[in-house]
Design a protein around this motif. Structure first.
Motif, PDB file in Angstrom:
ATOM      1  N   VAL A  56       0.806  -1.399   0.063  1.00 49.36           N
ATOM      2  CA  VAL A  56      -0.211  -0.052  -0.057  1.00 49.36           C
ATOM      3  C   VAL A  56       0.822   1.296   0.077  1.00 49.36           C
ATOM      4  CG1 VAL A  56      -1.920  -1.039   1.207  1.00 49.36           C
ATOM      5  CG2 VAL A  56      -0.240   0.122   2.474  1.00 49.36           C
ATOM      6  N   ASN A  57       0.349   2.305  -0.459  1.00 46.76           N
ATOM      7  CA  ASN A  57       0.893   3.837  -0.555  1.00 46.76           C
ATOM      8  C   ASN A  57       0.372   4.233   0.800  1.00 46.76           C
ATOM      9  OD1 ASN A  57       1.206   6.276  -0.837  1.00 46.76           O
ATOM     10  ND2 ASN A  57       1.228   6.424  -2.783  1.00 46.76           N
ATOM     11  N   ILE A  58       1.243   4.490   1.589  1.00 47.39           N
ATOM     12  CA  ILE A  58       0.727   4.952   3.025  1.00 47.39           C
ATOM     13  C   ILE A  58      -0.174   6.186   2.999  1.00 47.39           C
ATOM     14  CG2 ILE A  58       2.398   3.589   4.191  1.00 47.39           C
ATOM     15  CD1 ILE A  58       4.174   6.160   4.676  1.00 47.39           C
ATOM     16  N   LYS A  59       0.336   7.069   1.803  1.00 52.78           N
ATOM     17  CA  LYS A  59      -0.415   8.328   1.647  1.00 52.78           C
ATOM     18  C   LYS A  59      -2.028   8.106   1.365  1.00 52.78           C
ATOM     19  CE  LYS A  59       3.539  10.916   0.183  1.00 52.78           C
ATOM     20  NZ  LYS A  59       4.172  11.511  -0.810  1.00 52.78           N
ATOM     21  N   GLY A  60      -2.393   6.910   1.091  1.00 54.39           N
ATOM     22  CA  GLY A  60      -3.631   6.469   0.692  1.00 54.39           C
ATOM     23  C   GLY A  60      -4.464   6.005   1.618  1.00 54.39           C
TER      24      GLY A  60
END
Length: 89
Positions: A56-60
């Protein structure tokens, strides 16, 4: 061949030697590379492998729920499981 900007990637889901790349705008692309390939290529400060089948992209990430081992809710409404070994991290 499709080029995808790294900052557009929301999460990746692996299935054997293939990966599905999902973007923030909802597009989905299938790649013939396994998740391990992307785990090495993507910056670990932004992308985190939370499960054997998910990066996962932690910004999402919008929410973390402690259901079973844990679940991440993403901005697109997807719920991504967290493996037991990754939960403490």
């Amino acid at each position: 061949m499709q080029l995808i900007a790294m900052e557009d990637i929301l999460h990746l889901e692996g299935s054997g030697n293939y990966s599905e790349i999902i973007t923030f705008n909802g597009d989905s692309f299938t790649s013939s590379k396994p998740l391990s390939y992307y785990e090495i290529k993507l910056p670990s400060e932004i992308f985190y492998r939370v499960h054997k089948s998910h990066i996962v992209n932690i910004k999402g990430v919008v929410q973390y729920a402690r259901i079973r081992y844990g679940v991440l809710s993403l901005v697109n409404g997807a719920e991504i499981p967290i493996s037991e070994t990754k939960r403490s991290e």
